[in-house]
Design a protein around this motif. Sequence first.
Motif, PDB file in Angstrom:
ATOM      1  N   UNK A 232       0.841  -1.201   0.000  1.00  0.00           N
ATOM      2  CA  UNK A 232       0.000   0.000   0.000  1.00  0.00           C
ATOM      3  C   UNK A 232       0.878   1.254   0.000  1.00  0.00           C
ATOM      4  N   UNK A 233       1.884   1.266   0.858  1.00  0.00           N
ATOM      5  CA  UNK A 233       2.778   2.424   0.955  1.00  0.00           C
ATOM      6  C   UNK A 233       3.617   2.569  -0.316  1.00  0.00           C
ATOM      7  N   UNK A 234       4.119   1.445  -0.817  1.00  0.00           N
ATOM      8  CA  UNK A 234       4.946   1.500  -2.039  1.00  0.00           C
ATOM      9  C   UNK A 234       4.101   2.009  -3.207  1.00  0.00           C
ATOM     10  N   UNK A 235       2.868   1.483  -3.341  1.00  0.00           N
ATOM     11  CA  UNK A 235       1.983   1.921  -4.436  1.00  0.00           C
ATOM     12  C   UNK A 235       1.741   3.432  -4.350  1.00  0.00           C
ATOM     13  N   UNK A 236       1.553   3.919  -3.137  1.00  0.00           N
ATOM     14  CA  UNK A 236       1.292   5.356  -2.965  1.00  0.00           C
ATOM     15  C   UNK A 236       2.464   6.192  -3.486  1.00  0.00           C
ATOM     16  N   UNK A 237       3.685   5.790  -3.117  1.00  0.00           N
ATOM     17  CA  UNK A 237       4.876   6.501  -3.600  1.00  0.00           C
ATOM     18  C   UNK A 237       4.922   6.496  -5.129  1.00  0.00           C
ATOM     19  N   UNK A 238       4.671   5.309  -5.694  1.00  0.00           N
ATOM     20  CA  UNK A 238       4.797   5.154  -7.156  1.00  0.00           C
ATOM     21  C   UNK A 238       3.747   6.011  -7.872  1.00  0.00           C
ATOM     22  N   UNK A 239       2.532   5.996  -7.359  1.00  0.00           N
ATOM     23  CA  UNK A 239       1.453   6.757  -8.010  1.00  0.00           C
ATOM     24  C   UNK A 239       1.721   8.257  -7.914  1.00  0.00           C
ATOM     25  N   UNK A 240       2.240   8.672  -6.772  1.00  0.00           N
ATOM     26  CA  UNK A 240       2.561  10.103  -6.621  1.00  0.00           C
ATOM     27  C   UNK A 240       3.581  10.552  -7.654  1.00  0.00           C
ATOM     28  N   UNK A 241       4.471   9.620  -8.020  1.00  0.00           N
ATOM     29  CA  UNK A 241       5.510   9.947  -9.001  1.00  0.00           C
ATOM     30  C   UNK A 241       5.027   9.724 -10.436  1.00  0.00           C
ATOM     31  N   UNK A 242       3.761   9.332 -10.601  1.00  0.00           N
ATOM     32  CA  UNK A 242       3.195   9.174 -11.947  1.00  0.00           C
ATOM     33  C   UNK A 242       3.376   7.785 -12.539  1.00  0.00           C
ATOM     34  N   UNK A 243       3.810   6.823 -11.736  1.00  0.00           N
ATOM     35  CA  UNK A 243       4.030   5.460 -12.253  1.00  0.00           C
ATOM     36  C   UNK A 243       2.820   4.568 -12.074  1.00  0.00           C
ATOM     37  N   UNK A 244       2.875   3.426 -12.713  1.00  0.00           N
ATOM     38  CA  UNK A 244       1.797   2.445 -12.695  1.00  0.00           C
ATOM     39  C   UNK A 244       2.224   1.267 -11.805  1.00  0.00           C
ATOM     40  N   UNK A 245       1.294   0.761 -10.991  1.00  0.00           N
ATOM     41  CA  UNK A 245       1.628  -0.338 -10.074  1.00  0.00           C
ATOM     42  C   UNK A 245       1.168  -1.669 -10.646  1.00  0.00           C
ATOM     43  N   UNK A 246       2.110  -2.568 -10.850  1.00  0.00           N
ATOM     44  CA  UNK A 246       1.803  -3.879 -11.427  1.00  0.00           C
ATOM     45  C   UNK A 246       1.948  -4.950 -10.360  1.00  0.00           C
ATOM     46  N   UNK A 247       0.862  -5.697 -10.123  1.00  0.00           N
ATOM     47  CA  UNK A 247       0.937  -6.832  -9.198  1.00  0.00           C
ATOM     48  C   UNK A 247       1.058  -8.116 -10.016  1.00  0.00           C
ATOM     49  N   UNK A 248       2.170  -8.804  -9.836  1.00  0.00           N
ATOM     50  CA  UNK A 248       2.382 -10.095 -10.488  1.00  0.00           C
ATOM     51  C   UNK A 248       1.740 -11.158  -9.586  1.00  0.00           C
ATOM     52  N   UNK A 249       0.603 -11.680 -10.053  1.00  0.00           N
ATOM     53  CA  UNK A 249      -0.140 -12.692  -9.287  1.00  0.00           C
ATOM     54  C   UNK A 249       0.010 -14.061  -9.930  1.00  0.00           C
ATOM     55  N   UNK A 250       1.057 -14.194 -10.741  1.00  0.00           N
ATOM     56  CA  UNK A 250       1.218 -15.410 -11.545  1.00  0.00           C
ATOM     57  C   UNK A 250       1.356 -16.649 -10.662  1.00  0.00           C
ATOM     58  N   UNK A 251       2.056 -16.533  -9.540  1.00  0.00           N
ATOM     59  CA  UNK A 251       2.173 -17.688  -8.641  1.00  0.00           C
ATOM     60  C   UNK A 251       1.128 -17.667  -7.529  1.00  0.00           C
ATOM     61  N   UNK A 252       0.768 -16.481  -7.072  1.00  0.00           N
ATOM     62  CA  UNK A 252       0.025 -16.435  -5.799  1.00  0.00           C
ATOM     63  C   UNK A 252      -1.479 -16.219  -5.939  1.00  0.00           C
ATOM     64  N   UNK A 253      -1.944 -15.900  -7.140  1.00  0.00           N
ATOM     65  CA  UNK A 253      -3.349 -15.544  -7.323  1.00  0.00           C
ATOM     66  C   UNK A 253      -4.300 -16.738  -7.364  1.00  0.00           C
ATOM     67  N   UNK A 254      -5.588 -16.439  -7.525  1.00  0.00           N
ATOM     68  CA  UNK A 254      -6.639 -17.436  -7.777  1.00  0.00           C
ATOM     69  C   UNK A 254      -6.969 -18.324  -6.572  1.00  0.00           C
ATOM     70  N   UNK A 255      -6.964 -17.705  -5.389  1.00  0.00           N
ATOM     71  CA  UNK A 255      -7.443 -18.430  -4.211  1.00  0.00           C
ATOM     72  C   UNK A 255      -6.372 -19.113  -3.385  1.00  0.00           C
ATOM     73  N   UNK A 256      -5.139 -19.135  -3.877  1.00  0.00           N
ATOM     74  CA  UNK A 256      -4.080 -19.864  -3.181  1.00  0.00           C
ATOM     75  C   UNK A 256      -3.851 -19.369  -1.760  1.00  0.00           C
ATOM     76  N   UNK A 257      -3.922 -18.043  -1.560  1.00  0.00           N
ATOM     77  CA  UNK A 257      -3.575 -17.523  -0.234  1.00  0.00           C
ATOM     78  C   UNK A 257      -4.709 -17.720   0.788  1.00  0.00           C
ATOM     79  N   UNK A 258      -5.824 -18.249   0.338  1.00  0.00           N
ATOM     80  CA  UNK A 258      -6.859 -18.715   1.271  1.00  0.00           C
ATOM     81  C   UNK A 258      -7.735 -17.632   1.879  1.00  0.00           C
TER      82      UNK A 258
END
Length: 438
Positions: A232-258
């Motif tokens: 959350x904090x990292x995304x805020x910094x990046x957005x303030x600087x005009x960047x885009x936040x990419x979450x790589x969910x390739x391993x962890x997405x789709x219900x794995x984290x329960x």
Amino acid sequence: AARTGRDAAALAVRRRTNFSRALGLSYSEPLHIVRGEGAYLYDEADRPWLDMVNNVCHVGHCHPRVVEAVSRQVALLNTNTRYLHESVVAYAHRLVELLPDPLRVCFFVNSGSEANDLALRLASAHTGARDVLVLDHAYHGHLSSQVALSPYKFDGPGGQGGPTTTHVCELPDPYRGRLRAGRDDDLGPRYAAPVASHLATLKSRGLRPAAFFAESLQSCGGQIVYPDGYLRAAFEHVRQAGGVCVADEIQVGLGRVGRHFWGFETQDAVPDIVTLGKPLGNGHPLAAVVTTPEIARSFETGMEYFNTFGGNPVSAEAGLAVLDVIQDERLQANARARGDQLLAGLRRLRERHPLIGDVRGEGLFIGIELSLPGRAPATAQAAAVKEAVKARGVLISTDGPDANVLKIKPPLVLTEADCDLFLDVLADAMIQVEAHIQ
Ligand code: PMP
């Protein structure tokens, strides 16, 4: 068994003839697997192996509903996205329903690497910038563009360093990092400060960031669960600087984290682009990029995006069947229950084995870090435990920059009995390894 052992050895020799040595095999004696079912793989002698590694066959190896959906569609039609087709439209709809607003626009591709490559193109199109921030030890894919974003590769064996446009941020590792759980406070926001420093350096050079790429929990870097509030904090910094936040969910997405369907939800953060891969098609090559309408519009430059195989009807049917199975078999809830069972068992094991330095994870994404006194990596011991566990019929892998983290990321259909078996086998393996390696 002797005969089948010879068959596997002969196959390994034949494989070497036409394969590059750059392609690896697992284990000192490679396995010859011929079929899979549920959480088990079977070798040529029909010996079962409990698979605690495969996060691709998410709903279980060769799940009959996925097999049926793919078989039916492959016998009926396979084309590309230049024709209207019900399945791919339905699949896009199902995926975005599972994601928070404003992630509404889908692109379908064939691998995680392709998804991250497209995410990079989208971010560059949206920002007009090229510089990217990544986390130390991150892996985002095997394409040139992704090796360039992967310290795991460019700073690892055979690597030649990263390009000047890639900025490596400190990994928020609460066990071995600079700031540690139980000792330091406010770990999340404090670990995000280096992201802000990289952005400030860019700004001082007159540059803006295109993107910040991060897995929602870091897999290749050693199954790292970030401290609360980090993303959350990292995304805020990046957005303030005009960047885009990419979450790589390739391993962890789709219900794995329960506890949640997506990894980024454990961090109470919403990315601008999410990349999905491995589990989407249960082994069928299917991956996706989902982004906001605003970012998607920036990519509508007049240049067509065409991907020959991406989003074909067979892939879409595989994807739909996987989502149906997750829902009907309540696999997210199972990931949570089995994850809790494993974490509790592993924490009990840790009390008996000082070699187990840390046990961490969310759902069926778990890391067991083996450490010597002073939290020094127990690399040889981790390799020995992996082999000792395998000798007892259970498959795990090791990872992390020092290869001292045992990785647990099984298909989500794992049962309570499977978890008990794994915990017993690991306990025996720990005793064996501690007796032999000091
Ligand atoms: N991102 C992450 C986090 C991964 O683990 C991987 C694959 N290990 C990739 C991207 C690349 O996916 P693929 O191998 O499907 O190209």
